[in-house]
Design an enzyme around this catalytic site. Structure first.
Site, PDB file in Angstrom:
ATOM      1  N   HIS A 224       0.831  -1.204   0.000  1.00  0.00           N
ATOM      2  CA  HIS A 224       0.000   0.000   0.000  1.00  0.00           C
ATOM      3  C   HIS A 224       0.868   1.257   0.000  1.00  0.00           C
ATOM      4  CE1 HIS A 224      -3.264   2.749   0.848  1.00  0.00           C
ATOM      5  NE2 HIS A 224      -4.103   1.760   0.600  1.00  0.00           N
ATOM      6  N   PRO A 225       0.534   2.229  -0.867  1.00  0.00           N
ATOM      7  CA  PRO A 225       1.383   3.422  -1.023  1.00  0.00           C
ATOM      8  C   PRO A 225       1.077   4.561  -0.062  1.00  0.00           C
ATOM      9  CG  PRO A 225      -0.367   3.476  -2.642  1.00  0.00           C
ATOM     10  CD  PRO A 225      -0.536   2.181  -1.880  1.00  0.00           C
ATOM     11  N   CYS A 226       0.287   4.316   0.974  1.00  0.00           N
ATOM     12  CA  CYS A 226      -0.163   5.426   1.815  1.00  0.00           C
ATOM     13  C   CYS A 226       0.979   6.181   2.489  1.00  0.00           C
ATOM     14  CB  CYS A 226      -1.151   4.923   2.869  1.00  0.00           C
ATOM     15  SG  CYS A 226      -0.512   3.627   3.957  1.00  0.00           S
ATOM     16  N   ASN A 227       2.093   5.502   2.787  1.00  0.00           N
ATOM     17  CA  ASN A 227       3.201   6.154   3.483  1.00  0.00           C
ATOM     18  C   ASN A 227       4.414   6.415   2.592  1.00  0.00           C
ATOM     19  OD1 ASN A 227       1.734   6.103   5.875  1.00  0.00           O
ATOM     20  ND2 ASN A 227       2.575   4.136   6.509  1.00  0.00           N
ATOM     21  N   THR A 228       4.286   6.129   1.305  1.00  0.00           N
ATOM     22  CA  THR A 228       5.438   6.220   0.410  1.00  0.00           C
ATOM     23  C   THR A 228       6.001   7.636   0.321  1.00  0.00           C
ATOM     24  OG1 THR A 228       4.681   4.349  -0.926  1.00  0.00           O
ATOM     25  CG2 THR A 228       6.248   5.859  -1.945  1.00  0.00           C
TER      26      THR A 228
END
Length: 232
Positions: A177-181
């Site tokens: 999941h890219p939420c914190n990228t």
């Protein structure tokens, strides 16, 4: 001679985010780099840029019984390991049958796409045994290194592993999941002027290592990665 893709170089227009043109340029430049080094150097089966998406696809196979830390060692080391197994089997013929029956080859396809929502790369992947898609338990036991499991299960710095549908093919797939990228990339590379390709390499080092997609650091010595962020 490899083609030049200017959009893979230069400064990012809106760090820590990528435009579609910057993402495409980064994919082309990274593909050129791998092809120049030789794909056998990284231990992958193939790497190609798919126009639909667009997506950069990396495929590889590995023996489930091999230690994860050594999953992508050069082929010569794998051959030495097999030679050692055969020497053992010469003393115990039945061990040969037991050895090869216990070995289990798995295949994995990674797709790197640009998220239109988060404007950062996203890593999708499917894990297969022959033609059978494997589920969550197999993903964690076969792909995720032990020292990453706690963070990734609790949606750590790079986000957790989620299950959904591939945005291009529509088939079931896992993804990191890219939420914190964006926050992770800002923390790592802030203060440095990095190119789209360097961004992609740093991101792959963070995300790929979590799910057995590892990159030899010496391939990227000229990628202008900040010294303290080069992959081990």
């Amino acid at each position: 001679m490899t083609a030049s893709h200017p959009s893979g170089q230069g400064k990012l227009s809106s760090f820590p985010f990528l435009t579609k043109a910057e993402f495409m340029g980064a994919c082309h430049a990274f593909l050129d780099r791998i092809q120049a080094a030789g794909i056998e150097r990284v231990g992958w089966s193939s790497i190609r840029l798919q126009r639909t998406g667009p997506a950069l696809r990396i495929s590889q196979s590995f023996n489930k019984d091999c230690p994860q830390e050594n999953a992508l060692t050069p082929h010569v080391e794998i051959e030495h390991a097999l030679d050692s197994q055969l020497e053992t089997c010469e003393e115990d013929p039945e061990a040969l049958t037991r050895t090869f029956e216990s070995q289990e080859t798995l295949q994995i396809d990674y797709d790197i796409l640009l998220s239109p929502t988060y404007q950062v790369p996203v890593l999708y992947f499917i894990l297969r045994r022959s033609d059978k898609l494997l589920g969550t338990d197999e993903v964690y036991s076969s792909l995720v290194l032990d020292h990453y499991k706690k963070n990734i299960q609790s949606v750590g710095i790079m986000g957790g592993i989620s299950f959904g549908y591939h945005p291009v093919s529509g088939t079931p797939a896992f993804f990191v999941h890219p939420c914190n990228t964006a926050d992770a990339m800002r923390d790592i590379a802030d203060g440095h002027d990095i190119s789209p390709e360097t961004y992609l390499i740093i991101w792959l080092g963070l995300t790929g290592n979590c799910v057995r997609l590892r990159l030899p650091s010496e391939l990227f010595a000229t990628a202008e990665i900040p010294e303290n962020q080069r992959m081990e």
